[in-house]
Write an enzyme that holds these catalytic residues in place. Structure first.
Site, PDB file in Angstrom:
ATOM      1  N   ASP A 268      29.514  33.392  53.825  1.00 17.94           N
ATOM      2  CA  ASP A 268      29.716  33.294  52.392  1.00 17.94           C
ATOM      3  C   ASP A 268      29.005  32.027  51.919  1.00 17.94           C
ATOM      4  O   ASP A 268      28.705  31.114  52.706  1.00 17.94           O
ATOM      5  CB  ASP A 268      31.208  33.260  52.043  1.00 17.94           C
ATOM      6  CG  ASP A 268      31.484  33.807  50.642  1.00 17.94           C
ATOM      7  OD1 ASP A 268      30.562  33.833  49.809  1.00 17.94           O
ATOM      8  OD2 ASP A 268      32.630  34.213  50.375  1.00 17.94           O
ATOM      9  N   GLU A 472      41.280  35.718  34.990  1.00 16.19           N
ATOM     10  CA  GLU A 472      41.327  36.018  36.425  1.00 16.19           C
ATOM     11  C   GLU A 472      39.918  36.238  36.949  1.00 16.19           C
ATOM     12  O   GLU A 472      39.100  36.892  36.310  1.00 16.19           O
ATOM     13  CB  GLU A 472      42.212  37.228  36.725  1.00 16.19           C
ATOM     14  CG  GLU A 472      41.686  38.559  36.201  1.00 16.19           C
ATOM     15  CD  GLU A 472      42.484  39.744  36.697  1.00 16.19           C
ATOM     16  OE1 GLU A 472      43.326  39.589  37.597  1.00 16.19           O
ATOM     17  OE2 GLU A 472      42.257  40.856  36.175  1.00 16.19           O
TER      18      GLU A 472
END
Length: 728
Positions: A268, A472
Site C-alpha cells: 500500500d 466517511e
C-alpha cells in the site's frame, strides 16, 4: 474512431517496423514463452535499471525501447482519477444488487474504458499516475464494523458474498482472452485491514487463526485461485505482530505456497515508511526496503525502494532477491501486452468513443436501481404517481453531487442529482418545490424557518438525507470528519435528525432517502418515515435511478450487504478484530435491519423447501429446492438466499452462514422453483487452528429473502423456509 488516433497507431507501428529485426530483443517477441521473455528482459538490465522497475513509477529504459510505466491506477466503481468515465454506484451498492452477472458486466465496461483511455494517453506519450492498466481494485476486506470510513469500498460484511462479487468483478476486469489481460485487477488490502483509519500506520490487528480463515481470508483465496487476480496489495497495519507488506506467513506460506499465487505483490502506498516511522520495526529506509523485498513485496508504491541500492551495499539484501522479485512482478506487464509490438494486442483498437458509451451509462443507471434497498413502505405509499399535484424535495443530499460519487471516483458531464431525477420523472403539471433546508452535519446558522411550511401544503415530501465522502472515507479525504474518515457516531448527524422531526410534524406523507456507504443506526427515522430507501452512493445516474424507484418504473430489489444495528452500543470495541459479536454471523443482538433484507413493491412467498437427502455422506452433494411465488400486483426481482447452521459443532461457529444466492425475475402470479447444489466443502468448519475439517452431525438449511432473523417478519419481509439434514 478518431482519425488522429488511428494515424498515431499507424505511425507507432511503422516506427517499430523500421527499427529492423536487429533491434528486436527476444523479450519483445510475443511468440516466445512468457518465462523466457521475462528472463531475457531481466538479463539485459543493469542493477540500477532493475531497481527502477521495482518502483510504482517504473523508469524508462530507452536502450531497450521500454517507456516509463506508472503502476498506480484505480477503478473501484469506474475508471477513477483521470478524467471522464462512466461512474457506477460505489462498491457497497454493487454488492447490494446481489447480482454477480451484473457486476461482471460493470467490470467489463470499466476494462473497456480503461483500455480506451490508456490507448489515448499512450498515443500522446502520457504515462503518468492513473494512466496505466494495472488497477488496484477491488477492496475485498470484510466490513466488520460500520465505523470504518472505507467500508463503502467493500462488498459488505459476509465472506461468501464478498468472494462471489469479487470474483465476478476481477474476471470481468481482466477478461477471458487466452493470452492477454485487458486490465489487471488487484485484491486489497491483504489481509486483515478494516480500520481504524487514524491508527492504521501503527496498529496491530490481532486475530485468531479461526477468525483469520473463517472470515478474513476466504475472499482473497477465491480471487487468487478462482479469478487468477494479477495483483495483491499489502495493508498498512501489522497482523499478529508482522507487517502486512513483509509478512512471512501471509505472503510466503499462504499466498505463494498454499494458494500458488503467480501475480505481483505491491505495498500500500507509503506503507514501507511505516516500518520505521509507525511500527518502529526497523530504524532506516534501507532496512525497511530490504525487509519488504526479502519477504516478496515486488513493487513499492511509495518512496522506500530507492534505498535498495544502499541496502545491497550494506548486505541487507542481494541482486538475486531483486531478480526473484522481478520474476514475480514483470509477467503482469507482459500479460497486458505492454512489451509487444504496437498494434499486435487485440485491445489496441479500442478507441475513445467507448468512454461513457450510451450503453455504459444505461448500465450505470440499471445497477443503481438494483442497488437501492426499500426498508419501509407504509400503506404502500410507494411507488408515487407521476402526476401528483405537488412534491416537496428537501434535505442536504438532494443536490449534493458528492453523494453520487463516493470515493475513488471518475467524473462525468452528466451527473444527475436526486432533485434532477425527480424533476425529470414527474408530469409537467406537477408543482415541485425544493429547499436544502438543513446543513450536512451542523445546525443551521440562521434560525429562521422558511422551509418546513412547504411540507404542510404538499402531497408528498421527499427528504434526501445521509452522509457523503465529506464525513466517511479514507484517512485524509473526509474533510468534515474529525476522526480521519471514520464515524464514531453511526447515527445521522443530529442536525439532520432534528430537521426530519420538524418536517415530519408537518408533512402529509414523508419519504426518506438515505445516502451512505455504511450502516446508519436510524430507529427514530424508521419510525418517522412513511417510506424509507437506502440509496448508498449511486453513481452518476443516481438521481434518475432513485426516481425510477420512487415512481415505479423499476421495482426495488436491492438487499443489505451489511447488518444495520440499533445503536453503536450494540457493537464491540472498534479496535478489537475478533469477530465475536460482529456481523449477522456472530452477533447476539437483534438488528434494526438484518443482513440480506430488502422489500419490494410486490409480495414474495417461499414454500415447499425440499432436500434431496435427509442423510448425506462425506462424498455426496445435497440438492436444495424451494418454490418462490409472486403474489403481488407487479413483476419483480427477488434475491433467494440460502444459509446453513451447524447444530452440533465442536467449536463456536457462525450462527448462520450464507452459502448460496440467486437473483431471479418473477412475473405477477408466477411461481418459480429455485434449485441450489451444496457440496461437502460447504459443510466444513474452521477449527481453532484455522484448519478446515468435516464434522458429522445435524445441519439446518434456511432459504428466504434475507438472513434468518425474527426481525425480517417484523419489517414485513417474506418468511423463510427451513429444514434439517444429517451428515453421516
Amino acid at each position: 474512431m478518431p482519425i488522429k488516433y488511428l494515424l498515431s497507431k499507424v505511425f507507432i507501428l511503422l516506427t517499430f517496423m523500421a527499427l529492423g529485426q536487429e533491434r528486436q530483443f527476444p523479450f519483445q517477441n510475443p511468440d516466445l514463452p512468457l518465462e523466457e521473455r521475462v528472463e531475457d528482459l531481466i538479463s539485459r538490465m543493469t542493477l540500477e535499471e532493475k531497481l527502477g522497475q521495482l518502483m510504482y513509477t517504473a523508469d524508462a529504459i530507452p536502450r531497450l525501447d521500454i517507456p516509463e510505466y506508472n503502476w498506480w491506477n484505480e477503478c473501484l466503481h469506474g475508471v477513477a482519477r483521470n478524467g471522464r468515465a462512466t461512474v457506477f454506484p460505489q462498491a457497497i451498492g454493487m454488492a447490494a444488487t446481489f447480482d454477480t452477472d451484473l457486476v461482471h458486466k460493470v467490470a467489463r465496461v470499466i476494462s473497456t474504458e480503461a483500455r480506451a483511455k490508456y490507448n489515448s494517453f499512450s498515443s500522446q506519450g502520457y504515462r503518468g499516475r492513473y494512466q496505466g492498466l494495472t488497477f488496484w481494485t477491488p477492496n475485498i476486506n470484510i466490513f466488520r464494523d460500520p465505523r470504518w470510513g472505507r467500508g463503502q469500498e467493500t462488498y459488505g460484511e459476509d465472506p461468501y458474498l464478498t468472494s462471489r462479487i469479487g470474483v465476478s468483478f476481477v474476471k470481468g476486469l481482466q477478461g477471458d482472452h487466452p493470452k492477454y489481460v485487458q486490465a489487471a485487477g488487484c485484491a486489497k488490502h491483504f489481509a486483515v485491514h478494516n480500520g481504524p483509519e487514524a491508527t492504521r500506520h501503527e496498529f496491530d490487528a490481532v486475530v485468531s487463526q479461526k477468525d483469520l480463515w473463517e472470515t478474513y481470508l476466504p475472499a482473497f483465496e477465491a480471487l487468487v485461485i478462482e479469478a487468477k487476480v494479477e495483483g495483491v496489495m499489502g495493508a498498512y497495519n501489522l497482523t499478529n505482530g508482522d507487517p502486512c507488506c513483509a509478512h512471512p506467513y501471509l505472503m510466503r506460506d499462504i499466498l505463494r505456497k498454499q494458494w500458488e499465487f503467480n501475480g505481483y505483490f505491491v505495498s500500500d502506498c507509503w506503507a514501507l515508511v511505516d516500518f520505521y516511522n509507525g511500527h518502529k520495526l526497523v530504524e532506516t529506509p534501507e532496512e525497511a526496503a530490504a525487509l519488504a523485498l526479502n519477504h516478496g513485496c515486488n513493487l513499492n508504491c511509495g518512496s522506500t525502494y530507492p534505498s535498495l541500492s544502499v541496502a545491497i551495499d550494506q548486505g541487507l539484501t542481494t541482486e538475486d532477491e531483486v531478480d526473484r522479485n522481478l520474476k514475480e512482478l514483470l509477467p503482469t506487464r507482459f500479460r497486458l501486452g505492454l512489451f509487444d509490438p504496437p498494434g499486435s494486442v487485440p485491445f489496441d483498437t479500442i478507441g475513445t468513443d467507448m468512454i461513457r458509451h450510451r450503453d455504459h451509462v444505461n448500465l450505470s443507471r440499471k445497477v443503481a436501481t438494483e442497488s437501492m434497498v426499500l426498508l419501509k413502505n407504509k400503506n404502500n405509499l410507494l411507488p408515487l404517481q407521476k402526476d401528483l399535484s405537488s412534491i416537496y424535495v428537501c434535505g442536504p443530499m438532494a443536490t449534493h453531487a458528492q453523494a453520487l460519487l463516493a470515493n475513488y471516483y471518475g467524473v462525468s458531464e452528466d451527473m444527475a442529482t436526486f432533485l434532477e431525477g425527480v424533476t425529470g420523472a414527474v408530469s409537467h403539471s406537477t408543482k415541485i418545490r425544493y429547499s436544502q433546508s438543513a446543513l450536512l452535519d451542523r445546525k443551521n446558522i440562521n434560525p429562521i424557518d422558511w422551509f418546513s411550511q412547504y411540507a404542510e401544503i404538499t402531497d408528498v415530501t421527499i427528504a434526501f438525507v445521509g452522509i457523503s465522502q465529506l464525513i466517511e472515507g479514507e484517512e485524509g479525504e473526509s474533510i468534515a470528519s474529525p476522526t480521519k474518515g471514520d464515524r464514531m457516531d453511526i447515527r445521522l448527524p443530529q442536525s439532520q435528525i432534528d430537521f426530519l422531526k420538524l418536517i415530519r410534524s408537518k408533512a402529509r406523507n414523508l419519504v426518506v432517502v438515505i445516502t451512505s456507504g455504511s450502516a446508519i443506526a436510524c430507529p427514530e427515522i424508521y419510525e418517522m418515515a412513511d417510506a424509507l430507501i437506502y440509496a448508498w452512493y449511486p453513481g452518476e445516474q443516481g438521481g434518475r435511478a432513485a426516481a425510477d424507484i420512487l415512481f415505479g418504473d423499476v421495482t426495488p430489489s436491492g438487499k443489505l450487504p451489511i447488518t444495520v444495528p440499533y445503536a453503536i452500543e450494540d457493537l464491540p470495541p472498534y479496535e478489537d478484530y475478533a469477530m465475536e459479536g460482529r456481523t449477522y454471523r456472530y452477533t447476539e443482538k437483534a438488528p434494526l435491519f438484518p443482513f440480506g433484507f430488502g422489500l419490494s413493491y410486490t409480495d414474495f412467498e417461499y414454500s415447499d423447501l425440499k432436500l434431496s437427502k435427509e442423510q448425506v455422506s462425506g462424498s455426496e452433494n445435497l440438492e436444495v429446492s424451494v418454490l418462490v411465488a409472486n403474489n403481488g400486483s407487479r413483476e419483480g426481482q427477488e434475491v433467494v438466499q440460502l444459509y446453513i447452521s451447524d447444530l452440533e459443532s465442536s467449536v463456536d461457529l457462525p450462527k448462520y452462514a450464507l452459502k448460496r444466492f440467486q437473483k431471479i425475475n418473477i412475473k405477477q402470479g408466477e411461481t418459480k422453483e429455485v434449485v441450489f447444489q451444496l457440496s461437502v466443502e460447504d459443510l466444513k468448519i474452521v477449527n481453532e487452528k484455522g484448519e478446515k475439517e468435516l464434522e458429522k452431525g445435524f445441519f439446518r438449511v434456511f432459504v428466504g429473502g434475507a438472513s434468518p432473523s425474527a426481525r425480517v417478519a417484523e419489517l414485513g419481509g417474506a418468511q423463510f423456509e427451513s429444514s434439517e439434514f444429517e451428515l453421516k
